[in-house]
Design a protein around this motif. Structure first.
Motif, short mmCIF file in Angstrom:
data_model
loop_
_atom_site.label_atom_id
_atom_site.label_comp_id
_atom_site.label_asym_id
_atom_site.label_seq_id
_atom_site.Cartn_x
_atom_site.Cartn_y
_atom_site.Cartn_z
N PHE A 1 0.84 -1.20 0.00
CA PHE A 1 0.00 0.00 0.00
C PHE A 1 0.87 1.25 0.00
N ASN A 2 0.37 2.29 -0.67
CA ASN A 2 1.02 3.61 -0.68
C ASN A 2 -0.02 4.67 -0.35
N GLU A 3 -0.65 4.51 0.82
CA GLU A 3 -1.72 5.42 1.20
C GLU A 3 -1.23 6.85 1.42
N ASP A 4 0.07 7.01 1.69
CA ASP A 4 0.60 8.36 1.89
C ASP A 4 0.61 9.16 0.60
N SER B 1 5.00 9.06 -11.28
CA SER B 1 6.19 9.73 -10.77
C SER B 1 7.40 8.86 -11.09
N TRP B 2 8.59 9.32 -10.68
CA TRP B 2 9.79 8.53 -10.92
C TRP B 2 9.73 7.21 -10.16
N ASP B 3 9.17 7.22 -8.97
CA ASP B 3 9.06 5.99 -8.18
C ASP B 3 7.94 5.08 -8.67
N HIS B 4 6.94 5.66 -9.32
CA HIS B 4 5.80 4.89 -9.82
C HIS B 4 5.54 5.30 -11.27
N PRO B 5 6.31 4.73 -12.23
CA PRO B 5 6.24 5.19 -13.63
C PRO B 5 4.86 5.01 -14.27
N MET B 6 4.07 4.05 -13.80
CA MET B 6 2.74 3.83 -14.36
C MET B 6 1.63 4.26 -13.40
N GLY B 7 1.98 4.94 -12.34
CA GLY B 7 0.99 5.44 -11.41
C GLY B 7 0.62 4.44 -10.33
N ILE B 8 -0.37 4.82 -9.51
CA ILE B 8 -0.84 3.99 -8.42
C ILE B 8 -2.36 3.91 -8.47
N GLU B 9 -2.90 2.89 -7.84
CA GLU B 9 -4.35 2.70 -7.80
C GLU B 9 -4.94 3.53 -6.65
N PRO B 10 -6.08 4.17 -6.87
CA PRO B 10 -6.64 5.04 -5.84
C PRO B 10 -7.61 4.31 -4.91
N GLY B 11 -8.16 5.04 -3.98
CA GLY B 11 -9.31 4.64 -3.19
C GLY B 11 -9.16 3.32 -2.49
N TYR B 12 -10.12 2.43 -2.76
CA TYR B 12 -10.22 1.13 -2.09
C TYR B 12 -8.95 0.31 -2.24
N HIS C 1 -5.86 1.34 -2.16
CA HIS C 1 -4.82 1.81 -1.24
C HIS C 1 -3.50 2.17 -1.93
N GLY C 2 -3.56 2.62 -3.16
CA GLY C 2 -2.35 3.11 -3.80
C GLY C 2 -1.36 2.05 -4.21
N ARG C 3 -1.83 0.88 -4.60
CA ARG C 3 -0.89 -0.16 -5.05
C ARG C 3 -0.25 0.25 -6.37
N ASP C 4 1.04 -0.05 -6.52
CA ASP C 4 1.80 0.35 -7.70
C ASP C 4 1.36 -0.46 -8.91
N ILE C 5 1.00 0.21 -9.99
CA ILE C 5 0.48 -0.47 -11.19
C ILE C 5 1.57 -1.23 -11.92
N LEU C 6 2.75 -0.65 -12.05
CA LEU C 6 3.85 -1.32 -12.76
C LEU C 6 4.22 -2.63 -12.06
N THR C 7 4.32 -2.59 -10.74
CA THR C 7 4.66 -3.80 -10.00
C THR C 7 3.60 -4.88 -10.18
#
Length: 335
Positions: free
Chosen positions: A79-82, A99-110, A112-118
């Motif tokens: 999770f990347n809720e921050d 961002s540089w740490d998350h090149p494909m972004g993160i998932e919102p809301g429910y 909890h910001g999981r990294d899409i690329l990973t």
């Protein structure tokens, strides 16, 4: 025949070795069928580029399995809720939290910001494993039954051909949905995601063999009348020897081509089942499952659907283009 040549005013005959070596004094070397096919394939830049992509995808899937399931280096469920806005639960940065740490972004809301690329990387091995394993089952069953039907003909051909018709008429999608939906998390001595992966491989592979079986049967009907089959019979070759030593090796080219075209079909089938919620269960990442999750976010931001959809699109396209290139390279009538 040898051609007469003039040597010091006298007529002589050129030896065959002289004609073969030529002016460069280098013996002419023949090329095998495999070398000719490789030369044709190398001239097809699109097929070669697709082959490189396929190799990259396979290596990435193998690395994802090792890093995720064996060594636990990556965590697609982290999770990347921050990085989410507390009030809207959307990524703080624009364009889906890229961002540089998350090149494909993160998932919102429910989610909890999981990294899409990973998650795309971690889910690649499931899609490719099911695609390759199901294709292998289809090729083995289809090749064996197809060559038997085409060689023996008669009642054997009738029985196998009617079995092909029955399998082709079977509602595979509905059966897969019904069967995969009732498989528990612990079955066949396996736990976790493996029982469902095993069921998907069996259902997709076992019920798709008639497509390859029909192709092999048609090719065998032509090959069984060739001279090399008659020569094998005249030398005392029995039916098993002719089937597996004479006919099947001559069917490797169409089998290889159709396999590269069947793998992306199986990948799409697995993605469709995961999209419908009867594939590998969440939170385990799969490409189809990520598309299913993105449907609830599409009204908020369509960006979350692009990357998992693009992963499926590029993978399927690479396999299809490679299959087209192999078909042209292995076809002796191709120009």
């Amino acid at each position: 025949m040898t051609a007469p040549i003039e040597v010091s005013g006298q007529s002589a005959e050129a030896q065959p070795e002289a004609a073969l070596t030529g002016l460069s004094q280098k013996a002419i070397q023949g090329r095998s069928l495999g070398q000719i096919a490789w030369m044709r394939l190398k001239r097809d830049k699109v097929a070669m580029a697709s082959g490189v992509l396929v190799v990259i995808f396979v290596l990435a899937a193998l690395a994802a399995f090792l890093l995720d399931r064996v060594f636990g280096v990556i965590n697609p469920l982290a999770f990347n809720e921050d990085l989410l806005d507390a009030s809207t639960q959307m990524p703080i940065t624009g364009w889906g939290g890229i961002s540089w740490d998350h090149p494909m972004g993160i998932e919102p809301g429910y989610y909890h910001g999981r990294d899409i690329l990973t998650r795309i990387f971690a889910g690649s091995w499931i899609s490719l494993l099911i695609g390759f394993a199901a294709t292998m089952i289809s090729v083995i069953i289809g090749a064996v039954l197809g060559v038997i039907a085409g060689y023996f003909r008669g009642w054997v051909d009738t029985v196998i051909s009617r079995a092909m018709d029955m399998f082709l008429a079977f509602p595979l999608l509905l059966f897969a949905i019904a069967l995969a939906g009732v498989i528990p998390d612990d079955a066949f001595g396996l736990t976790g995601d493996w029982p469902r992966i095993l069921v998907l491989v069996f259902v997709i592979g076992f019920f798709n063999w008639p497509y390859i079986g029909r192709i092999v049967r048609a090719q065998t009907l032509s090959l069984r009348e060739r001279e090399f089959v008659d020569a094998a019979r005249s030398l005392g070759g029995r039916s098993p020897y002719i089937l597996f030593k004479e006919l099947l090796p001559n069917l490797m080219a169409p089998l290889l081509v159709y396999s590269t075209l069947l793998i992306p079909t199986n990948i799409l089938f697995e993605a469709a089942l995961s999209f419908l919620g009867v594939g590998v269960r969440p939170p385990t990442p799969t490409w189809g499952g990520m598309l299913s999750d993105a449907t609830s976010l599409y009204s908020v931001d369509p960006w979350f659907m692009i990357f998992p959809g693009l992963a499926i699109f590029v993978t399927v396209l690479a396999f299809n283009l490679l299959g087209d290139g192999l078909r042209d390279a292995l076809d002796p009538r191709a120009r």
